[in-house]
Design an enzyme around this catalytic site. Structure first.
Site, PDB file in Angstrom:
ATOM      1  N   GLU A  95       0.961  -1.312   0.196  1.00  0.00           N
ATOM      2  CA  GLU A  95      -0.034  -0.134  -0.018  1.00  0.00           C
ATOM      3  C   GLU A  95       0.913   1.204  -0.129  1.00  0.00           C
ATOM      4  O   GLU A  95       0.513   2.134   0.635  1.00  0.00           O
ATOM      5  CB  GLU A  95      -0.879   0.251   1.073  1.00  0.00           C
TER       6      GLU A  95
HETATM    7  C1  LIG Z   1       3.045  -9.797   0.565  1.00  0.00           C
HETATM    8  C2  LIG Z   1       2.946  -8.686  -0.358  1.00  0.00           C
HETATM    9  C3  LIG Z   1       1.399  -8.360  -0.680  1.00  0.00           C
HETATM   10  C4  LIG Z   1       1.203  -7.339  -1.597  1.00  0.00           C
HETATM   11  N1  LIG Z   1      -0.102  -7.207  -2.155  1.00  0.00           N
HETATM   12  C5  LIG Z   1      -0.222  -6.377  -3.159  1.00  0.00           C
HETATM   13  C6  LIG Z   1      -1.699  -6.378  -3.879  1.00  0.00           C
HETATM   14  O1  LIG Z   1      -2.395  -6.706  -3.400  1.00  0.00           O
HETATM   15  N2  LIG Z   1      -1.740  -5.409  -5.186  1.00  0.00           N
HETATM   16  C7  LIG Z   1      -0.578  -4.954  -5.535  1.00  0.00           C
HETATM   17  O2  LIG Z   1      -0.688  -4.269  -6.765  1.00  0.00           O
HETATM   18  N3  LIG Z   1       0.710  -4.961  -4.812  1.00  0.00           N
HETATM   19  C8  LIG Z   1       0.837  -5.613  -3.955  1.00  0.00           C
HETATM   20  N4  LIG Z   1       2.063  -5.795  -3.173  1.00  0.00           N
HETATM   21  C9  LIG Z   1       3.134  -4.922  -3.558  1.00  0.00           C
HETATM   22  C10 LIG Z   1       3.577  -3.688  -3.061  1.00  0.00           C
HETATM   23  O3  LIG Z   1       2.502  -2.866  -2.838  1.00  0.00           O
HETATM   24  C11 LIG Z   1       4.912  -3.233  -3.443  1.00  0.00           C
HETATM   25  O4  LIG Z   1       5.901  -4.445  -3.258  1.00  0.00           O
HETATM   26  C12 LIG Z   1       5.426  -1.797  -2.825  1.00  0.00           C
HETATM   27  O5  LIG Z   1       4.292  -0.940  -3.287  1.00  0.00           O
HETATM   28  C13 LIG Z   1       6.852  -1.508  -3.239  1.00  0.00           C
HETATM   29  O6  LIG Z   1       6.939  -1.716  -4.767  1.00  0.00           O
HETATM   30  P1  LIG Z   1       8.316  -2.346  -5.088  1.00  0.00           P
HETATM   31  O7  LIG Z   1       8.113  -3.759  -4.521  1.00  0.00           O
HETATM   32  O8  LIG Z   1       8.500  -2.556  -6.496  1.00  0.00           O
HETATM   33  O9  LIG Z   1       9.450  -1.656  -4.637  1.00  0.00           O
HETATM   34  P2  LIG Z   1      10.356  -0.516  -5.446  1.00  0.00           P
HETATM   35  O10 LIG Z   1       9.180   0.525  -5.816  1.00  0.00           O
HETATM   36  O11 LIG Z   1      11.267  -0.723  -6.133  1.00  0.00           O
HETATM   37  O12 LIG Z   1      10.869   0.236  -4.169  1.00  0.00           O
HETATM   38  C14 LIG Z   1      11.986  -0.312  -3.520  1.00  0.00           C
HETATM   39  C15 LIG Z   1      12.356   0.767  -2.611  1.00  0.00           C
HETATM   40  O13 LIG Z   1      12.607   1.929  -2.789  1.00  0.00           O
HETATM   41  C16 LIG Z   1      11.725   2.997  -2.338  1.00  0.00           C
HETATM   42  N5  LIG Z   1      11.605   3.908  -3.175  1.00  0.00           N
HETATM   43  C17 LIG Z   1      11.005   3.950  -4.575  1.00  0.00           C
HETATM   44  N6  LIG Z   1      10.903   4.728  -5.401  1.00  0.00           N
HETATM   45  C18 LIG Z   1      11.260   5.957  -4.499  1.00  0.00           C
HETATM   46  C19 LIG Z   1      11.582   7.224  -4.571  1.00  0.00           C
HETATM   47  N7  LIG Z   1      11.015   7.904  -5.738  1.00  0.00           N
HETATM   48  N8  LIG Z   1      12.209   8.093  -3.489  1.00  0.00           N
HETATM   49  C20 LIG Z   1      12.509   7.368  -2.476  1.00  0.00           C
HETATM   50  N9  LIG Z   1      12.365   6.043  -2.388  1.00  0.00           N
HETATM   51  C21 LIG Z   1      11.530   5.342  -3.248  1.00  0.00           C
HETATM   52  C22 LIG Z   1      10.804   2.318  -1.781  1.00  0.00           C
HETATM   53  O14 LIG Z   1      10.057   3.255  -0.609  1.00  0.00           O
HETATM   54  C23 LIG Z   1      11.123   0.949  -1.216  1.00  0.00           C
HETATM   55  O15 LIG Z   1      11.605   1.251  -0.057  1.00  0.00           O
HETATM   56  C24 LIG Z   1       2.205  -6.652  -2.226  1.00  0.00           C
HETATM   57  C25 LIG Z   1       3.706  -6.916  -1.863  1.00  0.00           C
HETATM   58  C26 LIG Z   1       3.783  -7.910  -0.928  1.00  0.00           C
HETATM   59  C27 LIG Z   1       5.137  -8.291  -0.656  1.00  0.00           C
END
Ligand SMILES: Cc1cc2nc3c(=O)[nH]c(=O)nc-3n(C[C@H](O)[C@H](O)[C@H](O)COP(=O)(O)OP(=O)(O)OC[C@H]3O[C@@H](n4cnc5c(N)ncnc54)[C@H](O)[C@@H]3O)c2cc1C
Length: 592
Positions: A435
């Site tokens: 989220e």
């Molecule tokens: C168990 C689980 C359930 C989930 N359920 C859902 C679901 O139901 N539906 C769905 O769509 N998704 C779901 N997700 C996905 C989740 O919402 C994403 O993993 C999350 O939004 C982060 O995206 P990412 O993993 O691609 O990380 P990234 O976007 O690659 O980010 C990696 C890190 O970099 C930081 N970061 C990224 N951009 C910036 C910036 N511009 N400035 C500073 N810091 C930054 C982030 O804070 C994070 O710490 C789920 C994930 C898990 C693990």
């Protein structure tokens, strides 16, 4: 084995002594009297204790499995889901027109804490459905609402939210899933989504996926993203189920916690989808329900800390180790219980003061959401939008911190699965990530929310704190350890805001490097305000005949602890912010 008891007395105190729910001028709140909310919370407590909590460890150890393309939930989940559904627990605040009970969101939130604390992974199946319901309710056509909502309200059909793809989570503008318009007005959706919570399971007849995708030929990036309803099984105009849609599960993710919830890779192969809302405005449609969804995740954070705290407390009262240095408390036993030791007390007080403050903050936030929706109050909407990243970010950070602090009370036994404490920490951890990861919540707060409507809402927050301090200057309870710390912390927060204003325009990194500290100190001020409100209410209740003195005095003492031991953290966060971005950004990326 851990246990759980719904903290209904604490909840009733917040609802009635602090928020005075039934006297609020919010439509539907007149029904929320003490007897009514008490009865609902007690019943929810029974479901949580008797049905959901016993399945918490089962879900954790068995997890979900994928067999021949079908996801199987852990043993007992389906029967429990039927019971929750038949009890009407999924429909509490849903629109009466679609089979809901039309109760305030605040009531749904109170019940949500109980169900989520008892079994977070299980409660997510209906939580996701509620999110999808809200999106269709807000953006669907009448025909779409008639077709999808009644079965979603009853959870005969569940819902999911599909945003994330392998190469994009935060930066959804990079999305590749595509939508191709068809002659009949529908779309063919193709692409892969990952990490989809409750993506598939065996507990409902159908699953209504809400999928973000780009309509071919639309604008580049985030401005070209639209939202679609994509059912697992096709539904005709009379509501009958038909053939399978082009939706399949690629795999179930192996993960750290919430094993009872199926986290799926979802493949869409020319699946039939129906546009929800306006073309290319998919993100806006998603964002309309963000306040609710993020408040729900903040709730997950403190709910896990609550159940962890309950068990840590029981253990500290039972486990005999060492002696009280000021005098033996258990002379007949070989040692005193852990709770005599100041460091164990510190740990338990940290947990208790956080959980109770967080509950007040979330309930108060839920009331703001009701005020915004039911009264059309734009100021309430602005205020809750400002505070939403704090509810999500701060409460999930601290929720995890205190779930692990509760493990610590158990010593080595906290690390051993048999005692069940590690599950709370493992489950709580995800709430900091999904989220919108917490770092991104901090960016949202500092980079976007502070400036909304010319800073009107953050000024309204500061005015609210200032007025509270002024109006209660003569309150004897608050004079002793509440008003001064709140004033000092609020001053720190304003100084941090001022630093951003003076430096952020020249150098955006000055604001961004301090954003996490700002979110954290803002969270402390919010909890400080909540504790002052609770202490005021407890002080007033103590003057009534037949007051529950032990309970009310404990409230005030716990609040005083938060003000003295937690709130001063704002000074450290301010110093970090004012140290500027240079320390954070000083190293070249290649020098790490
Ligand atoms: C168990 C689980 C359930 C989930 N359920 C859902 C679901 O139901 N539906 C769905 O769509 N998704 C779901 N997700 C996905 C989740 O919402 C994403 O993993 C999350 O939004 C982060 O995206 P990412 O993993 O691609 O990380 P990234 O976007 O690659 O980010 C990696 C890190 O970099 C930081 N970061 C990224 N951009 C910036 C910036 N511009 N400035 C500073 N810091 C930054 C982030 O804070 C994070 O710490 C789920 C994930 C898990 C693990």
């Amino acid at each position: 084995m851990p246990s759980y008891t719904a903290p209904t007395k604490d909840m009733q105190f917040v609802l009635h002594d602090v928020l005075q729910a039934s006297t609020q001028d919010i439509p539907g709140y007149d029904e929320m009297d003490r007897d009514f909310t008490g009865a609902v919370l007690e019943e929810a407590g029974k479901v949580a204790q008797d049905v959901l909590h016993p399945l918490n460890v089962v879900g954790d150890t068995q997890g979900c499995t994928l067999e021949n393309g079908v996801v199987r939930t852990p043993e007992g989940f389906k029967a429990a889901f039927d019971q929750v559904r038949e009890g009407g627990w999924t429909a509490l605040d849903a629109d009466i027109e679609y089979g809901g009970q039309g109760l305030p969101y605040l009531m749904h939130t109170g019940v949500g804490e109980i169900l989520s604390a008892a079994n977070m992974a299980f409660n997510m199946y209906q939580g996701l459905t509620h999110g999808a319901y809200s999106a269709i309710h807000a953006h669907g056509t009448d025909a779409q609402k008639q077709k999808w909502l009644p079965k979603m309200v009853s959870c005969e059909w569940t819902g999911t939210m599909n945003l994330t793809e392998p190469h994009c989570g935060t930066d959804l503008g990079l999305m590749r899933t595509k939508a191709v318009p068809q002659d009949d007005g529908s779309y063919k959706i193709s692409g892969q989504k990952i990490f989809i919570s409750a993506g598939d399971h065996d507990m409902s007849e159908n699953i209504v996926h809400l999928v973000l995708a780009k309509i071919q030929g639309g604008p580049e990036g985030i401005k070209g993203v639209s939202l679609f309803i994509v059912p697992k099984i096709m539904v005709d105009d009379e509501g009958n189920l038909g053939a399978r849609n082009g939706v399949s599960v690629g795999k179930i993710e192996e993960k750290m916690g919430i094993h009872g919830n199926s986290t799926c890779v979802m493949n869409y192969d020319e699946a039939t989808g129906y546009l929800l809302g306006t073309e290319h405005k998919g993100m806006r449609a998603m964002f309309t329900m963000m306040n609710e969804a993020r408040l729900g995740v903040g709730l997950q954070g403190y709910a896990q800390a609550e159940i962890a705290y309950q068990n840590a407390l029981a253990y500290a009262l039972d486990r005999l180790q060492g002696r009280d240095v000021t005098g033996t408390k258990n002379p007949d036993g070989p040692a005193d219980p852990l709770i005599v030791h100041p460091d164990i007390r510190r740990n338990l007080m940290d947990q208790k003061s956080f959980v109770e403050g967080a509950r007040a903050f979330v309930f108060w936030g839920a009331m703001m959401i009701d005020r915004a929706h039911r009264n059309g109050d734009k100021d309430a909407d602005g205020l809750i939008s400002l505070l939403t990243p704090i509810i999500k970010g701060f409460l999930t950070d601290k929720g995890f911190e205190y779930a692990t602090a509760a493990q610590q009370v158990y010593g080595g036994h906290g690390y051993i699965e048999e005692w069940g404490m590690s599950q709370f920490a493992r489950d709580a951890r995800i709430a900091m990530i999904y989220e919108g990861a917490n770092g991104v919540q901090a960016l949202d707060l500092v980079g976007r929310k502070l400036a909304v409507d010319g800073g009107k809402h953050v000024m309204a927050f500061f005015d609210m704190v200032k007025s509270f301090i002024k109006e209660n200057a003569e309150d004897e309870t608050l004079q002793a350890g509440f008003l001064d710390p709140l004033k000092a912390a609020s001053k720190d927060l304003q100084a941090a805001g001022m630093y951003f204003m003076q430096n952020g325009m020249k150098n955006p990194n000055a604001a961004l490097a301090g954003s996490y500290d700002f979110m954290t100190m803002f969270g402390h001020v919010c909890l400080g305000l909540m504790w002052a409100k609770m202490a005021k209410a407890a002080g007033a209740a103590l003057k009534q005949d037949g007051a529950d003195r032990d309970f009310l005095e404990a409230k005030i003492a716990t609040g005083r602890y938060y003000m003295a031991r937690q709130l001063p953290a704002t000074g450290m966060h301010l110093a970090r912010i004012q140290s500027g971005p240079e320390n954070v950004m000083g190293l070249e990326a290649t020098a790490f």
